[in-house]
Design an enzyme around this catalytic site. Structure first.
Site, mmCIF file in Angstrom:
data_model
loop_
_atom_site.group_PDB
_atom_site.id
_atom_site.type_symbol
_atom_site.label_atom_id
_atom_site.label_comp_id
_atom_site.label_asym_id
_atom_site.label_seq_id
_atom_site.Cartn_x
_atom_site.Cartn_y
_atom_site.Cartn_z
ATOM 1 N N GLY A 267 -12.365 5.126 13.824
ATOM 2 C CA GLY A 267 -11.846 5.406 12.493
ATOM 3 C C GLY A 267 -12.956 5.380 11.459
ATOM 4 O O GLY A 267 -14.126 5.622 11.777
ATOM 5 N N ILE B 159 -14.547 2.967 9.923
ATOM 6 C CA ILE B 159 -15.658 2.042 10.147
ATOM 7 C C ILE B 159 -16.507 2.475 11.339
ATOM 8 O O ILE B 159 -17.737 2.463 11.282
ATOM 9 C CB ILE B 159 -15.130 0.611 10.339
ATOM 10 N N THR C 26 -17.048 -7.019 15.393
ATOM 11 C CA THR C 26 -16.871 -7.328 13.975
ATOM 12 C C THR C 26 -15.506 -6.840 13.507
ATOM 13 O O THR C 26 -15.288 -6.662 12.308
ATOM 14 C CB THR C 26 -17.972 -6.671 13.122
ATOM 15 N N ARG D 284 -11.638 -7.559 15.173
ATOM 16 C CA ARG D 284 -10.631 -8.618 15.219
ATOM 17 C C ARG D 284 -10.875 -9.474 16.452
ATOM 18 O O ARG D 284 -11.210 -8.966 17.526
ATOM 19 C CB ARG D 284 -9.212 -8.022 15.271
ATOM 20 N N GLU E 173 -9.513 -18.066 15.309
ATOM 21 C CA GLU E 173 -9.064 -17.885 13.926
ATOM 22 C C GLU E 173 -7.539 -17.838 13.844
ATOM 23 O O GLU E 173 -6.960 -18.253 12.841
ATOM 24 C CB GLU E 173 -9.647 -16.598 13.344
ATOM 25 N N HIS F 223 -16.687 -14.697 10.213
ATOM 26 C CA HIS F 223 -15.867 -13.612 9.649
ATOM 27 C C HIS F 223 -16.376 -13.269 8.237
ATOM 28 O O HIS F 223 -15.609 -13.182 7.287
ATOM 29 C CB HIS F 223 -14.384 -13.999 9.593
ATOM 30 N N ALA F 224 -17.691 -13.098 8.160
ATOM 31 C CA ALA F 224 -18.339 -12.941 6.859
ATOM 32 C C ALA F 224 -19.097 -11.620 6.730
ATOM 33 O O ALA F 224 -19.887 -11.447 5.804
ATOM 34 C CB ALA F 224 -19.317 -14.097 6.643
#
Length: 214
Positions: free
Chosen positions: A39, A41, A119, A121, A150, A173-174
């Protein structure tokens, strides 16, 4: 990708102990990168890899064929992508179909020198299987910004062991948390608010959920 294959974490940890011996890594230049999830990204990654002259593979839908052809991306089945790629970068959504799509079987099809980057999920990768694959040499390294723990505390000990490995580059998750990235996100949100308050519709790709009553 760069940090994992240049062994930056391992090198810095050694230097902090006074060991300045050189660890040889690998180039990203002209390597094969497989993109899982094609997609917005995944496609943006294609643009960023151009300067490295990489061979690009992707698992994608028929609707992506025109973009892939224009950007010299080979559309392949997942098994072929895993077998050929030096790096596998995951950008798929987390659904019932994609949960744990990277388990022991998928990891076992990758090259021993390959790097897995997630990067997207945490639930896309079975972190237990990844931990085992990294420890026994099934794959060489991983770059992780997301973790199963998470959303599932039962994986907490797995995450702790993963981030302790010398061949793992980990962030909390940064990946989007830069000054510039947050400024762009805030501007998108503000423009969406203005669009709605002035009676218009915000861009479809910027809406997570439209809660307005019609």
């Amino acid at each position: 990708m760069l940090a994992a294959d240049q062994r930056l974490r391992e090198t810095q940890e050694r230097m902090s102990r006074g060991d300045w011996s050189i660890l040889r890594g690998h180039d990203l230049y002209r390597k094969t990168v497989g993109i899982v999830g094609f997609g917005r990204i995944g496609r943006s990654l294609v643009q960023r890899l151009r300067g490295f002259d990489c061979v690009l593979l992707a698992v994608a839908t028929e609707s992506s064929r025109a973009f892939a052809k224009q950007n010299h991306v080979q559309l392949v089945e997942l098994d072929e992508l895993l077998r050929r790629s030096d790096y596998v970068s995951i950008h798929a959504p987390l659904t019932e179909e994609t949960q744990f799509m990277f388990g022991a079987e998928a990891l076992g099809k990758m090259k021993p020198e390959a790097v897995l980057v997630n990067t997207a999920r945490g639930g896309l990768v079975d972190d237990r299987a990844l931990l085992a694959a990294l420890k026994d040499g099934t794959i060489a390294a991983a770059g992780l910004d997301v973790f199963v723990s998470e959303s599932d505390p039962a994986f907490t000990s797995v995450t702790e062991e993963l981030i302790g490995l010398p061949n793992v580059i980990a962030t909390p998750h940064a990946a989007a948390s830069t000054e510039e990235g947050l400024a762009r996100t805030n501007m998108v949100a503000a423009r969406c608010v203005v669009d709605v308050l002035t009676g218009g519709d915000p861009p479809a790709q910027c809406v997570v959920a439209d809660g307005r009553r019609r």
